[in-house]
Design an enzyme around this catalytic site. Structure first.
Site, short mmCIF file in Angstrom:
data_model
loop_
_atom_site.label_atom_id
_atom_site.label_comp_id
_atom_site.label_asym_id
_atom_site.label_seq_id
_atom_site.Cartn_x
_atom_site.Cartn_y
_atom_site.Cartn_z
N LEU A 152 0.86 -1.17 0.00
CA LEU A 152 0.00 0.00 0.00
C LEU A 152 0.90 1.22 0.00
O LEU A 152 1.94 1.23 0.66
CB LEU A 152 -0.91 0.02 1.23
CG LEU A 152 -1.99 -1.07 1.33
CD1 LEU A 152 -2.72 -0.97 2.65
CD2 LEU A 152 -2.96 -0.97 0.16
N ASP A 153 0.53 2.26 -0.74
CA ASP A 153 1.32 3.48 -0.79
C ASP A 153 1.49 4.07 0.61
O ASP A 153 0.66 3.84 1.50
CB ASP A 153 0.67 4.51 -1.70
CG ASP A 153 0.70 4.09 -3.16
OD1 ASP A 153 1.54 3.23 -3.51
OD2 ASP A 153 -0.12 4.61 -3.95
N ARG A 154 2.54 4.82 0.80
CA ARG A 154 2.86 5.37 2.13
C ARG A 154 1.70 6.19 2.69
O ARG A 154 1.40 6.11 3.88
CB ARG A 154 4.12 6.23 2.06
CG ARG A 154 4.59 6.75 3.42
CD ARG A 154 5.89 7.50 3.29
NE ARG A 154 5.72 8.72 2.51
CZ ARG A 154 5.27 9.87 3.02
NH1 ARG A 154 4.97 9.96 4.31
NH2 ARG A 154 5.13 10.92 2.26
N THR A 156 -1.41 5.84 2.04
CA THR A 156 -2.64 5.06 2.08
C THR A 156 -2.65 4.15 3.30
O THR A 156 -1.68 3.43 3.56
CB THR A 156 -2.79 4.19 0.82
OG1 THR A 156 -2.80 5.04 -0.33
CG2 THR A 156 -4.07 3.38 0.85
#
Length: 205
Positions: A152-154, A156
């Site tokens: 997951l993106d930072r 998110t």
């Protein structure tokens, strides 16, 4: 010995049957690679009585044999105890939604990377998840440490699937690669949106 006042358990491991006896610093480096960056940090923890072996305070000369319980302690600081301590620094709380002997589902907080340099979710998984007790036949071997199956993106936050065993990693990775896993994202926005459906082509922070 009882846990000393002002201390808390950071992590614990049990050596396997047939484990080769070795000095405590070497044993710690093998069992807890995610907790210490250097040998000097390990020896410092031993000298400060931050390590217990079979319920007894240990030092650098203590020998760790098979079927031994090794526990790493840390001083309790004035902080929210829902967080963890790695190398003396406060880390975000990682909530465990589900876990068994093969996999786990945790909540990745916003603002922390899944993997990468510095503080990340992957480095904290061994502190919040129980070790697998699955047989080698079923697990195809335990992973050295729990591993996220996806990222997951930072910025998110959300659910993160984690594998504890080789069998789980293979199966879950295949499911994500074959798009058998359905992902849902929720965004909190403000203002008025004219259309009920649409597409955004610009980055969303």
């Amino acid at each position: 010995e009882e846990l000393r006042e002002g201390y808390e358990v950071v992590a614990s491991r049990r050596t396997q049957e047939g484990w080769r006896p070795r000095a405590l610093p070497e044993a710690i480096a093998t069992l807890f690679p995610e907790l210490f960056e250097t040998d000097s940090q390990i020896k410092k923890a031993c000298r400060r009585k931050f390590v217990f072996v079979n319920s007894k305070a240990a030092n650098c000369s203590t020998e760790v044999g098979s079927c031994s319980d090794v526990v790493i302690l840390s001083r309790v600081t004035n902080r929210d105890l829902s967080g963890g301590i790695v190398n003396g620094s406060t880390q975000p709380n990682i909530e465990v939604i589900f876990q068994d002997d093969h996999l786990a589902v945790v909540v990745k907080p916003q603002g922390i990377s899944t993997v990468g340099k510095g503080g990340n979710v992957t480095n904290l998984l061994s502190l919040v998840l129980e070790p697998t007790r699955a047989s080698v036949e079923l697990s195809k071997g335990a992973l050295h440490s729990p591993k996220p199956v996806h990222r997951l993106d930072r910025l998110t936050g959300g659910l993160l699937a984690v594998a504890k065993t080789s069998a789980a990693m293979t199966k879950l990775a295949s499911s994500f690669a074959n798009r058998e896993v359905e992902k849902k994202y929720v965004a909190l926005v403000h203002g008025l949106i004219g259309e009920e459906e649409g597409k955004f082509d610009t980055p969303v922070d």
